[in-house]
Write a protein that holds these residues in place. Structure first.
Motif, PDB file in Angstrom:
ATOM      1  N   SER A 164       8.072  60.991 -23.088  1.00  0.00           N
ATOM      2  CA  SER A 164       7.124  61.180 -21.999  1.00  0.00           C
ATOM      3  C   SER A 164       5.902  61.944 -22.514  1.00  0.00           C
ATOM      4  O   SER A 164       6.005  62.744 -23.445  1.00  0.00           O
ATOM      5  CB  SER A 164       7.792  61.925 -20.841  1.00  0.00           C
ATOM      6  N   PRO A 165       4.734  61.707 -21.927  1.00  0.00           N
ATOM      7  CA  PRO A 165       3.501  62.279 -22.471  1.00  0.00           C
ATOM      8  C   PRO A 165       3.361  63.763 -22.190  1.00  0.00           C
ATOM      9  O   PRO A 165       3.873  64.280 -21.194  1.00  0.00           O
ATOM     10  CB  PRO A 165       2.407  61.482 -21.750  1.00  0.00           C
ATOM     11  N   GLY A 166       2.634  64.445 -23.058  1.00  0.00           N
ATOM     12  CA  GLY A 166       2.407  65.868 -22.876  1.00  0.00           C
ATOM     13  C   GLY A 166       1.020  66.279 -23.329  1.00  0.00           C
ATOM     14  O   GLY A 166       0.410  65.641 -24.192  1.00  0.00           O
ATOM     15  N   TRP A 167       0.525  67.359 -22.719  1.00  0.00           N
ATOM     16  CA  TRP A 167      -0.739  67.947 -23.167  1.00  0.00           C
ATOM     17  C   TRP A 167      -0.596  68.404 -24.616  1.00  0.00           C
ATOM     18  O   TRP A 167      -1.443  68.169 -25.445  1.00  0.00           O
ATOM     19  CB  TRP A 167      -1.089  69.112 -22.251  1.00  0.00           C
ATOM     20  N   LYS A 168       0.520  69.059 -24.882  1.00  0.00           N
ATOM     21  CA  LYS A 168       0.865  69.437 -26.247  1.00  0.00           C
ATOM     22  C   LYS A 168       2.163  68.741 -26.606  1.00  0.00           C
ATOM     23  O   LYS A 168       3.106  68.727 -25.807  1.00  0.00           O
ATOM     24  CB  LYS A 168       1.001  70.956 -26.374  1.00  0.00           C
ATOM     25  N   MET A 169       2.203  68.149 -27.792  1.00  0.00           N
ATOM     26  CA  MET A 169       3.396  67.446 -28.237  1.00  0.00           C
ATOM     27  C   MET A 169       3.720  67.852 -29.663  1.00  0.00           C
ATOM     28  O   MET A 169       2.842  68.298 -30.418  1.00  0.00           O
ATOM     29  CB  MET A 169       3.206  65.926 -28.142  1.00  0.00           C
ATOM     30  N   PHE A 170       4.987  67.719 -29.996  1.00  0.00           N
ATOM     31  CA  PHE A 170       5.425  67.969 -31.367  1.00  0.00           C
ATOM     32  C   PHE A 170       6.031  66.688 -31.912  1.00  0.00           C
ATOM     33  O   PHE A 170       6.839  66.033 -31.233  1.00  0.00           O
ATOM     34  CB  PHE A 170       6.482  69.078 -31.422  1.00  0.00           C
ATOM     35  N   ALA A 183      -3.872  61.089 -35.394  1.00  0.00           N
ATOM     36  CA  ALA A 183      -5.135  60.368 -35.247  1.00  0.00           C
ATOM     37  C   ALA A 183      -5.777  60.587 -33.878  1.00  0.00           C
ATOM     38  O   ALA A 183      -7.005  60.531 -33.749  1.00  0.00           O
ATOM     39  CB  ALA A 183      -4.910  58.875 -35.480  1.00  0.00           C
ATOM     40  N   LEU A 184      -4.953  60.858 -32.847  1.00  0.00           N
ATOM     41  CA  LEU A 184      -5.472  61.049 -31.499  1.00  0.00           C
ATOM     42  C   LEU A 184      -5.604  62.515 -31.104  1.00  0.00           C
ATOM     43  O   LEU A 184      -6.310  62.840 -30.139  1.00  0.00           O
ATOM     44  CB  LEU A 184      -4.563  60.347 -30.478  1.00  0.00           C
ATOM     45  N   ALA A 185      -4.947  63.398 -31.824  1.00  0.00           N
ATOM     46  CA  ALA A 185      -4.921  64.818 -31.452  1.00  0.00           C
ATOM     47  C   ALA A 185      -6.308  65.439 -31.560  1.00  0.00           C
ATOM     48  O   ALA A 185      -7.100  65.116 -32.453  1.00  0.00           O
ATOM     49  CB  ALA A 185      -3.939  65.571 -32.332  1.00  0.00           C
ATOM     50  N   THR A 186      -6.596  66.345 -30.618  1.00  0.00           N
ATOM     51  CA  THR A 186      -7.858  67.084 -30.659  1.00  0.00           C
ATOM     52  C   THR A 186      -7.701  68.431 -31.344  1.00  0.00           C
ATOM     53  O   THR A 186      -8.689  69.085 -31.656  1.00  0.00           O
ATOM     54  CB  THR A 186      -8.382  67.293 -29.229  1.00  0.00           C
ATOM     55  N   LYS A 187      -6.458  68.854 -31.550  1.00  0.00           N
ATOM     56  CA  LYS A 187      -6.165  70.096 -32.266  1.00  0.00           C
ATOM     57  C   LYS A 187      -4.756  69.992 -32.816  1.00  0.00           C
ATOM     58  O   LYS A 187      -3.886  69.381 -32.187  1.00  0.00           O
ATOM     59  CB  LYS A 187      -6.283  71.307 -31.326  1.00  0.00           C
ATOM     60  N   THR A 188      -4.508  70.554 -33.991  1.00  0.00           N
ATOM     61  CA  THR A 188      -3.171  70.495 -34.584  1.00  0.00           C
ATOM     62  C   THR A 188      -2.776  71.863 -35.111  1.00  0.00           C
ATOM     63  O   THR A 188      -3.618  72.699 -35.449  1.00  0.00           O
ATOM     64  CB  THR A 188      -3.113  69.480 -35.740  1.00  0.00           C
ATOM     65  N   ARG A 189      -1.457  72.059 -35.187  1.00  0.00           N
ATOM     66  CA  ARG A 189      -0.891  73.292 -35.745  1.00  0.00           C
ATOM     67  C   ARG A 189       0.347  72.920 -36.544  1.00  0.00           C
ATOM     68  O   ARG A 189       1.349  72.475 -35.968  1.00  0.00           O
ATOM     69  CB  ARG A 189      -0.531  74.266 -34.625  1.00  0.00           C
ATOM     70  N   PRO A 190       0.330  73.081 -37.855  1.00  0.00           N
ATOM     71  CA  PRO A 190       1.513  72.756 -38.659  1.00  0.00           C
ATOM     72  C   PRO A 190       2.674  73.696 -38.333  1.00  0.00           C
ATOM     73  O   PRO A 190       2.487  74.907 -38.187  1.00  0.00           O
ATOM     74  CB  PRO A 190       1.032  72.950 -40.103  1.00  0.00           C
ATOM     75  N   LEU A 191       3.874  73.122 -38.222  1.00  0.00           N
ATOM     76  CA  LEU A 191       5.093  73.901 -38.075  1.00  0.00           C
ATOM     77  C   LEU A 191       6.055  73.495 -39.188  1.00  0.00           C
ATOM     78  O   LEU A 191       5.734  72.657 -40.023  1.00  0.00           O
ATOM     79  CB  LEU A 191       5.705  73.683 -36.690  1.00  0.00           C
ATOM     80  N   THR A 198      -2.282  68.945 -29.892  1.00  0.00           N
ATOM     81  CA  THR A 198      -2.882  69.072 -28.565  1.00  0.00           C
ATOM     82  C   THR A 198      -3.740  67.837 -28.311  1.00  0.00           C
ATOM     83  O   THR A 198      -4.487  67.397 -29.190  1.00  0.00           O
ATOM     84  CB  THR A 198      -3.751  70.335 -28.482  1.00  0.00           C
ATOM     85  N   PHE A 199      -3.638  67.306 -27.097  1.00  0.00           N
ATOM     86  CA  PHE A 199      -4.395  66.114 -26.723  1.00  0.00           C
ATOM     87  C   PHE A 199      -5.322  66.469 -25.558  1.00  0.00           C
ATOM     88  O   PHE A 199      -4.939  66.371 -24.390  1.00  0.00           O
ATOM     89  CB  PHE A 199      -3.452  64.972 -26.356  1.00  0.00           C
ATOM     90  N   GLY A 200      -6.509  66.935 -25.905  1.00  0.00           N
ATOM     91  CA  GLY A 200      -7.501  67.249 -24.881  1.00  0.00           C
ATOM     92  C   GLY A 200      -7.138  68.466 -24.059  1.00  0.00           C
ATOM     93  O   GLY A 200      -6.803  69.524 -24.576  1.00  0.00           O
ATOM     94  N   THR A 201      -7.149  68.289 -22.743  1.00  0.00           N
ATOM     95  CA  THR A 201      -6.902  69.362 -21.787  1.00  0.00           C
ATOM     96  C   THR A 201      -5.761  68.963 -20.855  1.00  0.00           C
ATOM     97  O   THR A 201      -5.329  67.798 -20.858  1.00  0.00           O
ATOM     98  CB  THR A 201      -8.158  69.632 -20.946  1.00  0.00           C
ATOM     99  N   PRO A 202      -5.283  69.899 -20.022  1.00  0.00           N
ATOM    100  CA  PRO A 202      -4.242  69.516 -19.052  1.00  0.00           C
ATOM    101  C   PRO A 202      -4.669  68.397 -18.106  1.00  0.00           C
ATOM    102  O   PRO A 202      -3.817  67.723 -17.530  1.00  0.00           O
ATOM    103  CB  PRO A 202      -3.991  70.822 -18.291  1.00  0.00           C
ATOM    104  N   ASP A 203      -5.969  68.220 -17.938  1.00  0.00           N
ATOM    105  CA  ASP A 203      -6.462  67.153 -17.065  1.00  0.00           C
ATOM    106  C   ASP A 203      -6.645  65.825 -17.792  1.00  0.00           C
ATOM    107  O   ASP A 203      -6.496  64.756 -17.186  1.00  0.00           O
ATOM    108  CB  ASP A 203      -7.801  67.563 -16.438  1.00  0.00           C
ATOM    109  N   TYR A 205      -5.231  64.759 -20.932  1.00  0.00           N
ATOM    110  CA  TYR A 205      -4.290  64.226 -21.927  1.00  0.00           C
ATOM    111  C   TYR A 205      -3.683  62.871 -21.557  1.00  0.00           C
ATOM    112  O   TYR A 205      -3.436  62.050 -22.445  1.00  0.00           O
ATOM    113  CB  TYR A 205      -3.200  65.256 -22.254  1.00  0.00           C
ATOM    114  N   PRO A 206      -3.452  62.559 -20.274  1.00  0.00           N
ATOM    115  CA  PRO A 206      -2.901  61.217 -20.007  1.00  0.00           C
ATOM    116  C   PRO A 206      -3.848  60.106 -20.463  1.00  0.00           C
ATOM    117  O   PRO A 206      -3.397  59.059 -20.952  1.00  0.00           O
ATOM    118  CB  PRO A 206      -2.704  61.215 -18.486  1.00  0.00           C
ATOM    119  N   HIS A 207      -5.153  60.317 -20.306  1.00  0.00           N
ATOM    120  CA  HIS A 207      -6.119  59.289 -20.704  1.00  0.00           C
ATOM    121  C   HIS A 207      -6.161  59.151 -22.228  1.00  0.00           C
ATOM    122  O   HIS A 207      -6.265  58.035 -22.759  1.00  0.00           O
ATOM    123  CB  HIS A 207      -7.501  59.645 -20.162  1.00  0.00           C
ATOM    124  N   ILE A 208      -6.073  60.272 -22.934  1.00  0.00           N
ATOM    125  CA  ILE A 208      -6.073  60.213 -24.396  1.00  0.00           C
ATOM    126  C   ILE A 208      -4.840  59.475 -24.898  1.00  0.00           C
ATOM    127  O   ILE A 208      -4.923  58.600 -25.774  1.00  0.00           O
ATOM    128  CB  ILE A 208      -6.143  61.636 -24.983  1.00  0.00           C
TER     129      ILE A 208
END
Length: 214
Positions: A164-170, A183-191, A198-203, A205-208
């Motif tokens: 299921s889609p999320g504003w932030k995904m791992f 390729a679609l992420a607007t921000k990343t954090r290596p773990l 992160t895919f845009g904003t809480p508003d 991310y579904p469109h991204i």
């Protein structure tokens, strides 16, 4: 707003006691990161019964999961599930852990976040990311995970990234969808074993995520 956070792992030996230990470590980390998350109790049939349950400990969490496993062996249920909640300002937040017997080695930790705690999520992206990362690290190694805001409509068909889609995904680096997520992420954090994206904003991310190639 209300939120949901979940992480999924695969290819891990079925061990309820070990998963309970991981979950307890995460719950202690949640308390450290956000002090109101300090007392958890097992759910019950009624609100009154739930609040009458004693505060959860590592031992009672472990025993609860083992009891569910034993009950499932008698009834033939395919999954071992345990639910517990924390009373925070604005209402209860519920955590659950699920171990899937049909798909050996698969498990899910899921957190339903109430409006009271959700206010912090609405206002503090850093807290959202820190709590999400804590779940990935405590319950890991994880395969996939997400933080989503309740209320966005879901598509009737399956999402191409099989979650299921999320504003932030791992996505773990071994997940076949990891590179497309990058390729679609607007921000990343290596773990440790993948990337928190992160895919845009809480508003938005579904469109991204709708642009994810089919």
């Amino acid at each position: 707003m209300r939120w949901r956070l979940s992480t999924t792992w695969i290819n891990r030996a079925y061990d309820p006691a070990l998963e309970a230990a991981r979950m307890w470590d995460w719950m202690e980390e949640l308390h450290r990161l956000h002090p109101p998350l300090h007392t958890w109790r097992l759910v019950a049939d009624t609100r009154e019964q739930a609040y009458a349950n004693p505060p959860l400990t590592k031992d009672t969490l472990t025993q609860g999961l083992l009891n569910e496993q034993e009950l499932n062996a008698l009834t033939g249920k395919p999954s071992t599930m345990l639910y517990f909640f924390c009373d925070t300002p604005g209402g209860e937040s519920q955590l659950s852990i699920t171990l899937d017997l049909l798909e050996e080695g698969r498990g899910i930790a899921s957190w339903q976040i109430n409006q009271g705690l959700g206010t912090y999520f609405d206002q503090d992206e850093g807290l959202v990311e820190t709590l999400f990362a804590s779940a990935i690290e405590a319950m890991g190694p994880c395969h996939v995970g997400k933080v989503s805001r309740v209320g966005h409509p879901l598509r009737p068909d399956h999402y191409p990234f099989e979650y299921s889609p999320g504003w932030k995904m791992f996505f773990a680096t071994t997940n076949p969808h990891h590179d497309q997520g990058l390729a679609l992420a607007t921000k990343t954090r290596p773990l440790a074993n993948g990337t928190l994206m992160t895919f845009g904003t809480p508003d938005t991310y579904p469109h991204i995520l709708d642009a994810w190639p089919r």
